[in-house]
Design a protein around this motif. Structure first.
Motif, PDB file in Angstrom:
ATOM      1  N   TRP A 252       0.880  -1.186   0.000  1.00  0.00           N
ATOM      2  CA  TRP A 252       0.000   0.000   0.000  1.00  0.00           C
ATOM      3  C   TRP A 252       0.904   1.219   0.000  1.00  0.00           C
ATOM      4  O   TRP A 252       1.622   1.468   0.953  1.00  0.00           O
ATOM      5  CB  TRP A 252      -0.901  -0.020   1.227  1.00  0.00           C
ATOM      6  CG  TRP A 252      -1.886   1.098   1.385  1.00  0.00           C
ATOM      7  CD1 TRP A 252      -1.987   1.942   2.456  1.00  0.00           C
ATOM      8  CD2 TRP A 252      -2.949   1.475   0.506  1.00  0.00           C
ATOM      9  NE1 TRP A 252      -3.034   2.812   2.301  1.00  0.00           N
ATOM     10  CE2 TRP A 252      -3.654   2.551   1.108  1.00  0.00           C
ATOM     11  CE3 TRP A 252      -3.377   1.010  -0.738  1.00  0.00           C
ATOM     12  CZ2 TRP A 252      -4.738   3.162   0.514  1.00  0.00           C
ATOM     13  CZ3 TRP A 252      -4.471   1.629  -1.333  1.00  0.00           C
ATOM     14  CH2 TRP A 252      -5.144   2.684  -0.714  1.00  0.00           C
ATOM     15  N   ARG A 253       0.896   1.944  -1.104  1.00  0.00           N
ATOM     16  CA  ARG A 253       1.861   3.029  -1.296  1.00  0.00           C
ATOM     17  C   ARG A 253       1.166   4.380  -1.397  1.00  0.00           C
ATOM     18  O   ARG A 253       0.177   4.539  -2.110  1.00  0.00           O
ATOM     19  CB  ARG A 253       2.666   2.792  -2.574  1.00  0.00           C
ATOM     20  CG  ARG A 253       3.718   3.858  -2.832  1.00  0.00           C
ATOM     21  CD  ARG A 253       4.385   3.676  -4.185  1.00  0.00           C
ATOM     22  NE  ARG A 253       5.408   4.692  -4.382  1.00  0.00           N
ATOM     23  CZ  ARG A 253       6.705   4.493  -4.234  1.00  0.00           C
ATOM     24  NH1 ARG A 253       7.144   3.287  -3.926  1.00  0.00           N
ATOM     25  NH2 ARG A 253       7.566   5.471  -4.407  1.00  0.00           N
ATOM     26  N   LEU A 254       1.710   5.346  -0.663  1.00  0.00           N
ATOM     27  CA  LEU A 254       1.243   6.728  -0.703  1.00  0.00           C
ATOM     28  C   LEU A 254       2.255   7.542  -1.511  1.00  0.00           C
ATOM     29  O   LEU A 254       3.448   7.490  -1.239  1.00  0.00           O
ATOM     30  CB  LEU A 254       1.137   7.266   0.722  1.00  0.00           C
ATOM     31  CG  LEU A 254       0.637   8.688   0.976  1.00  0.00           C
ATOM     32  CD1 LEU A 254       0.216   8.829   2.434  1.00  0.00           C
ATOM     33  CD2 LEU A 254       1.685   9.745   0.669  1.00  0.00           C
TER      34      LEU A 254
ATOM     35  N   ALA B 122       2.311  14.358   7.838  1.00  0.00           N
ATOM     36  CA  ALA B 122       1.117  13.777   7.228  1.00  0.00           C
ATOM     37  C   ALA B 122       1.329  12.286   6.984  1.00  0.00           C
ATOM     38  O   ALA B 122       0.385  11.495   7.078  1.00  0.00           O
ATOM     39  CB  ALA B 122       0.779  14.498   5.924  1.00  0.00           C
ATOM     40  N   ASP B 123       2.554  11.889   6.654  1.00  0.00           N
ATOM     41  CA  ASP B 123       2.874  10.466   6.518  1.00  0.00           C
ATOM     42  C   ASP B 123       2.601   9.744   7.838  1.00  0.00           C
ATOM     43  O   ASP B 123       2.120   8.610   7.858  1.00  0.00           O
ATOM     44  CB  ASP B 123       4.341  10.266   6.139  1.00  0.00           C
ATOM     45  CG  ASP B 123       4.664  10.751   4.733  1.00  0.00           C
ATOM     46  OD1 ASP B 123       3.728  10.891   3.926  1.00  0.00           O
ATOM     47  OD2 ASP B 123       5.847  10.984   4.449  1.00  0.00           O
ATOM     48  N   ALA B 124       2.934  10.409   8.948  1.00  0.00           N
ATOM     49  CA  ALA B 124       2.710   9.817  10.265  1.00  0.00           C
ATOM     50  C   ALA B 124       1.215   9.633  10.528  1.00  0.00           C
ATOM     51  O   ALA B 124       0.797   8.619  11.112  1.00  0.00           O
ATOM     52  CB  ALA B 124       3.335  10.683  11.352  1.00  0.00           C
TER      53      ALA B 124
ATOM     54  N   VAL C  55       7.550   1.799   5.738  1.00  0.00           N
ATOM     55  CA  VAL C  55       8.714   2.539   5.252  1.00  0.00           C
ATOM     56  C   VAL C  55       8.287   3.987   5.066  1.00  0.00           C
ATOM     57  O   VAL C  55       7.312   4.271   4.355  1.00  0.00           O
ATOM     58  CB  VAL C  55       9.223   1.967   3.912  1.00  0.00           C
ATOM     59  CG1 VAL C  55      10.486   2.709   3.464  1.00  0.00           C
ATOM     60  CG2 VAL C  55       9.483   0.473   4.025  1.00  0.00           C
ATOM     61  N   LEU C  56       8.994   4.910   5.698  1.00  0.00           N
ATOM     62  CA  LEU C  56       8.662   6.335   5.584  1.00  0.00           C
ATOM     63  C   LEU C  56       9.895   7.164   5.943  1.00  0.00           C
ATOM     64  O   LEU C  56      10.830   6.655   6.569  1.00  0.00           O
ATOM     65  CB  LEU C  56       7.470   6.703   6.455  1.00  0.00           C
ATOM     66  CG  LEU C  56       7.595   6.679   7.978  1.00  0.00           C
ATOM     67  CD1 LEU C  56       6.374   7.358   8.598  1.00  0.00           C
ATOM     68  CD2 LEU C  56       7.721   5.273   8.539  1.00  0.00           C
ATOM     69  N   PRO C  57       9.904   8.439   5.553  1.00  0.00           N
ATOM     70  CA  PRO C  57      11.105   9.260   5.753  1.00  0.00           C
ATOM     71  C   PRO C  57      11.500   9.484   7.204  1.00  0.00           C
ATOM     72  O   PRO C  57      12.680   9.577   7.516  1.00  0.00           O
ATOM     73  CB  PRO C  57      10.739  10.582   5.070  1.00  0.00           C
ATOM     74  CG  PRO C  57       9.686  10.230   4.090  1.00  0.00           C
ATOM     75  CD  PRO C  57       8.896   9.139   4.738  1.00  0.00           C
TER      76      PRO C  57
ATOM     77  N   LEU D 129       4.998   7.273   2.632  1.00  0.00           N
ATOM     78  CA  LEU D 129       4.676   6.022   3.311  1.00  0.00           C
ATOM     79  C   LEU D 129       4.460   4.842   2.360  1.00  0.00           C
ATOM     80  O   LEU D 129       3.746   4.950   1.359  1.00  0.00           O
ATOM     81  CB  LEU D 129       3.415   6.221   4.156  1.00  0.00           C
ATOM     82  CG  LEU D 129       2.887   4.993   4.887  1.00  0.00           C
ATOM     83  CD1 LEU D 129       3.857   4.565   5.983  1.00  0.00           C
ATOM     84  CD2 LEU D 129       1.511   5.287   5.463  1.00  0.00           C
ATOM     85  N   ILE D 130       5.060   3.717   2.714  1.00  0.00           N
ATOM     86  CA  ILE D 130       4.804   2.437   2.055  1.00  0.00           C
ATOM     87  C   ILE D 130       4.541   1.417   3.151  1.00  0.00           C
ATOM     88  O   ILE D 130       5.317   1.304   4.101  1.00  0.00           O
ATOM     89  CB  ILE D 130       6.006   1.974   1.200  1.00  0.00           C
ATOM     90  CG1 ILE D 130       6.317   2.988   0.098  1.00  0.00           C
ATOM     91  CG2 ILE D 130       5.737   0.597   0.592  1.00  0.00           C
ATOM     92  CD1 ILE D 130       7.587   2.675  -0.665  1.00  0.00           C
ATOM     93  N   LEU D 131       3.441   0.676   3.043  1.00  0.00           N
ATOM     94  CA  LEU D 131       3.132  -0.392   3.990  1.00  0.00           C
ATOM     95  C   LEU D 131       3.177  -1.726   3.259  1.00  0.00           C
ATOM     96  O   LEU D 131       2.615  -1.866   2.162  1.00  0.00           O
ATOM     97  CB  LEU D 131       1.740  -0.195   4.600  1.00  0.00           C
ATOM     98  CG  LEU D 131       1.510   1.035   5.474  1.00  0.00           C
ATOM     99  CD1 LEU D 131       0.083   1.046   5.993  1.00  0.00           C
ATOM    100  CD2 LEU D 131       2.497   1.063   6.638  1.00  0.00           C
TER     101      LEU D 131
END
Length: 332
Positions: A129-131, A144-146, A172-174, A196-198
């Protein structure tokens, strides 16, 4: 002709409502919150109001700093997954499974101002699941990723229940420090360059959506489809909301729509418009409406429309209608 894709990414101010409510609960004054976003108090809870995405990200960063709680964004994201954000409730209620919800969420996000897009990919036993954020997103977007991490991880955890196994879930996120360790341990949170990538077991997609109990005091709320809003409409809406401010100028309007001053002027010129012409139209329409339909004094109306004195307003009104406001009222 100006293409909508050339406009800055925006989000409905409704996306900030859970954060506004939290800060109000903690005692922060509404005028201060409005000032941080660049809005008037009356616009804070109007879902039709669009805010530049980077302004939203900066506000989330400010909240984390103001409260000295770097995990607050993810925590509120978790609350949103438990039914504390009205715009998503119909979508959550209509979805039968997690996979169904993710697909519907992806479609919904594509309609909201181009700030973000989501994509679900199934790679055998693993779902991804990728943002992705729009080009030009500021570094503050990590907050916002958080929020997104808190929301989707909590949703997956609730759906999986006893099947929840953090060793099989990776985020996975910065900025990894913004994810609570009781949600995912440090071994499951990796640092990445992009949004964000889950990664989680694809079997989770077949899980039933958890039942969401709507909070009793949660209002009915939907958000504006930002793709339907042109730059002229955005500028017009901003001027309408702040028309009483006699100091509303180019810089504040440009900030309000997320553009540099020269860029805003250039794009409006392509549309055959200018700040002054749009302000003129707004004042003319509202002036005739207020004089015709209200009993307010001429001085009060002048002030509401941003005129420094009633004489200037009366002169402008005579130019629009051929009559003074008082004469116009007598013949209505």
């Amino acid at each position: 002709m100006l293409m909508k894709d050339s406009l800055p990414a925006t989000l409905s101010v409704a996306f900030l409502h859970p954060f506004l409510e939290e800060m109000l609960r903690r005692g922060t004054k509404k005028f201060r919150l409005a000032a941080r976003i660049g809005l008037e108090e009356a616009s804070l809870f109007d879902p039709s109001v669009l805010v530049p995405a980077n302004s939203v990200y900066a506000f989330l960063k400010w909240i984390a700093a103001e409260t000295k709680e770097p995990l607050l964004c993810a925590r509120i994201g978790q609350q949103m997954a438990m039914g504390m954000w009205a715009p998503l409730l119909p979508l959550m209620a209509s979805a039968k499974t997690i996979g169904d919800f993710f697909q519907k969420f992806s479609l919904m996000s594509s309609e909201q101002g181009r700030a973000v897009s989501y994509k679900l990919v199934v790679e055998g036993p693993v779902a991804v699941w990728r943002l992705d954020r729009a080009k030009g997103a500021s570094e503050d977007a990590v907050f916002a990723d958080a929020v997104a991490a808190g929301y989707f991880l909590e949703l997956l955890r609730c759906a999986a229940n006893e099947e929840w196994d953090t060793s099989k879930v990776i985020a996975v996120l910065p900025e990894t420090a913004l994810v609570p360790r009781d949600l995912l341990p440090s071994t499951s949170v990796l640092s990445g360059k992009y949004s964000l990538i889950l990664r989680f077991p694809s079997t989770f997609l077949g899980l039933q959506m958890p039942e969401i109990a709507r909070a009793n005091d949660l209002p009915e709320l939907s958000v504006t489809n930002a793709q339907e809003t042109s730059l002229v409409e955005r500028v017009r809406g901003l001027i309408e909301r702040r028309i009483s401010d006699p100091d509303l100028g180019l810089e504040s309007i440009a900030n309000g729509v997320g553009l540099a001053r020269w860029k805003l002027q250039s794009l409006l010129k392509e549309e055959g418009k200018s700040i002054s012409s749009i302000r003129y139209d707004v004042r003319q329409r509202r002036a005739i409406e207020l004089v015709s339909e209200s009993e307010e004094s001429v001085g009060h109306i002048a002030s509401r429309l941003g005129y420094t004195n009633s004489a200037n307003f009366t002169r402008a009104f005579r130019g629009w209608t051929g009559k003074s406001p008082r004469d116009f009222r007598r013949t209505r």
